[in-house]
Design a protein around this motif. Structure first.
Motif, short mmCIF file in Angstrom:
data_model
loop_
_atom_site.label_atom_id
_atom_site.label_comp_id
_atom_site.label_asym_id
_atom_site.label_seq_id
_atom_site.Cartn_x
_atom_site.Cartn_y
_atom_site.Cartn_z
N PRO C 81 0.81 -1.23 0.00
CA PRO C 81 0.00 0.00 0.00
C PRO C 81 0.84 1.28 0.00
CG PRO C 81 -0.78 -1.54 1.67
CD PRO C 81 0.49 -2.11 1.14
N MET C 82 1.90 1.32 0.83
CA MET C 82 2.69 2.55 0.93
C MET C 82 3.45 2.82 -0.36
SD MET C 82 1.68 3.80 3.55
CE MET C 82 2.65 5.31 3.60
N LEU C 85 1.04 4.03 -2.97
CA LEU C 85 0.63 5.40 -2.69
C LEU C 85 1.75 6.38 -3.05
CD1 LEU C 85 -2.00 6.54 -1.42
CD2 LEU C 85 -0.70 6.86 0.70
N ALA C 86 2.99 6.00 -2.68
CA ALA C 86 4.13 6.86 -2.96
C ALA C 86 4.31 7.04 -4.46
CB ALA C 86 5.40 6.25 -2.34
#
Lengths: 128, 231, 114
Positions: C81-82, C85-86
């Protein structure tokens, strides 16, 4: 039992799967899209330079004089043409035109071949 | 004939392997399933699902020479040798050619594959005009063999979130049923970046459907219905 | 925030595609008719009111279309997820910056007129 199911292997070796022509057109659509996004900063830069002066306009027009740049630009020509043709194909299929299997196969072939031909013509012209 | 078959026994194997077989088909052997049944008499450790042997139960779906299909509907004539048999791509392997269909059926159940109608039932039955019944053709015939979903790249990358072509074809079967009154709820459920919109119209599903159905067409109609609904 | 969920992103991808298609056809028709394209003609075309506005619209549609495409690729292949998103944030900011850059370019050279 549960641990065993979670550790279960999966067969998903893409090289051992025989892809239909529609899948080839589709991955080409994706790869060409990535190339076009990557070339977007260069396109914005080229726009800026081209308006600066006659000399810089001429530099941009003569970019293809170096073979490696010509090859790179031909690759971008392929990306733009393939993405455009495959995109038109999808837009038409979205409204039900040519979304039957045999027509979709034909249009996938047409997009792949036409984009390759256009890129080859560009490369031949610039490298000759 | 020569075959090369994916073998995996969870009790003894750490990794799957390919095993080669030589087989002399007999006069009555017409389909790939006939050859597999004969092979099973030679090597009874070979595991695969089969039941009706005529393309109705949908249990002998597998990857045949790189393409998904039903063994019972695949003629032996014309098969390139060695015939390479692998389990359905992207599904967890339980043993040899048998895959775990739990997730596949969970997606199927998630679209509520039954008629929803809260109005008072008529005395005898809910009638359809021939034209209304006609709309279900090409949808109701699905046997849930999973050939399509397991050949769909979008399903490979998000098997837990994308409903997949089989489930979406079934969803459209109930959306287009004149007796069903839950169309709006069904469409609202599907209006999701994962459930429906992972589809990129690759059409691998329609390419391999052993029943000649077109999940990609059903998905196209669902998207059109969604756009009409919101405009 | 349902702007990029469900059918909205899908519809936006199609709408931007149609805008790009129209502008490319218009551009091709303009460049292929009339005298050959030299610096004088290019400068006059691009810095006119029509030209400048259409070029900005073209890049804005390109940026949006490109971002939705990158988002689709990220949804398919990147499951952390991170990281996802990044990537989407970085690509979004870069594409937005490119569009702003184009606006500044066109403003600097703007000549007005038709």
């Amino acid at each position: 039992m549960r641990a065993r199911v979670e550790a279960a292997p999966k067969f998903l070796n893409l090289l051992q799967i025989r892809f239909p022509i529609g899948a080839i057109a589709s991955i080409g659509h994706r790869i060409s899209g990535v190339l076009l996004v990557l070339s977007l900063p260069l396109l914005a830069l080229a726009l800026d330079r081209s308006l600066h002066s006659e000399a810089e306009f001429a530099v941009l027009r003569d970019l293809v004089s170096a073979p490696w740049r010509a090859v790179l630009l031909a690759l971008l020509v392929w990306a733009a043409t393939h993405h455009l043709l495959a995109g038109i194909r999808h837009l038409l299929m979205d409204v039900g035109i040519g979304s039957g299997l045999s027509q979709a196969r034909t249009s996938a072939w047409a997009a792949i071949v036409a984009a390759a031909i256009v890129a080859l013509i560009a490369a031949a012209r610039w490298l000759a | 004939m020569r075959l090369s078959i994916y073998r995996f026994n969870p009790e003894t194997d750490l990794k799957p392997r390919m095993q080669d077989y030589e087989l002399a088909p007999e006069a009555g052997d017409k389909k790939l399933l006939d050859a597999l049944m004969r092979l099973k008499t030679i090597d009874d450790s070979l595991s695969f699902r089969r039941s009706c042997r005529e393309g109705v139960c949908g249990s002998d779906a597998m990857n045949i020479n790189g393409r998904n299909g039903l063994a019972c509907l695949t003629p032996l004539v014309g098969l390139k040798e060695p015939v390479v048999l692998r389990p359905l791509p992207g599904f967890p392997v339980i043993r040899d050619l048998i895959v775990d269909m739990t997730q596949f059926f969970a997606h199927y159940h998630s679209i509520k594959p039954y008629l929803i109608n809260d109005t008072v039932p008529p005395e005898r039955e809910r009638l359809q005009s021939p034209a209304e019944r006609e709309k279900l053709n090409g949808l109701y015939e699905c046997i849930l063999c999973a050939c399509c979903s397991s050949f769909c790249p979008s399903f490979w990358w998000n098997p837990d979130k994308f409903i997949g072509p089989a489930g979406l074809l079934q969803a459209y079967r109930f959306i287009s049923d004149s007796r069903d009154t839950a169309t709006a709820e069904r469409l609202a459920y599907l209006d999701d970046v994962y459930r429906l919109f992972r589809c990129r119209t690759i059409m691998n599903c329609t390419e391999v459907c052993p029943k000649g159905l077109s999940p990609s067409h059903a998905i196209e109609r669902i998207r059109q219905a969604l756009v009409r609904e919101s405009s | 925030m349902r702007l990029f969920l469900g059918q909205r992103a899908w519809v936006l991808q199609r709408v931007t595609a149609l805008v790009l298609l129209f502008l490319l056809a218009l551009g091709a028709a303009t460049l292929l008719t009339g005298p050959p394209l030299d610096y004088e003609r290019w400068h006059a075309l691009a810095t006119s009111t029509h030209g400048a506005v259409l070029i900005v619209v073209f890049f804005a549609a390109l940026g949006l279309h490109g971002w939705i495409g990158v988002r689709d690729i990220a949804l398919d292949y990147i499951h952390a997820p991170m990281l996802r998103l990044a990537l989407l944030a970085v690509v979004g900011v870069l594409l937005f910056a490119i569009v702003i850059r184009v606006v500044l370019t066109m403003a600097a050279h703007f000549a007005g007129g038709a």
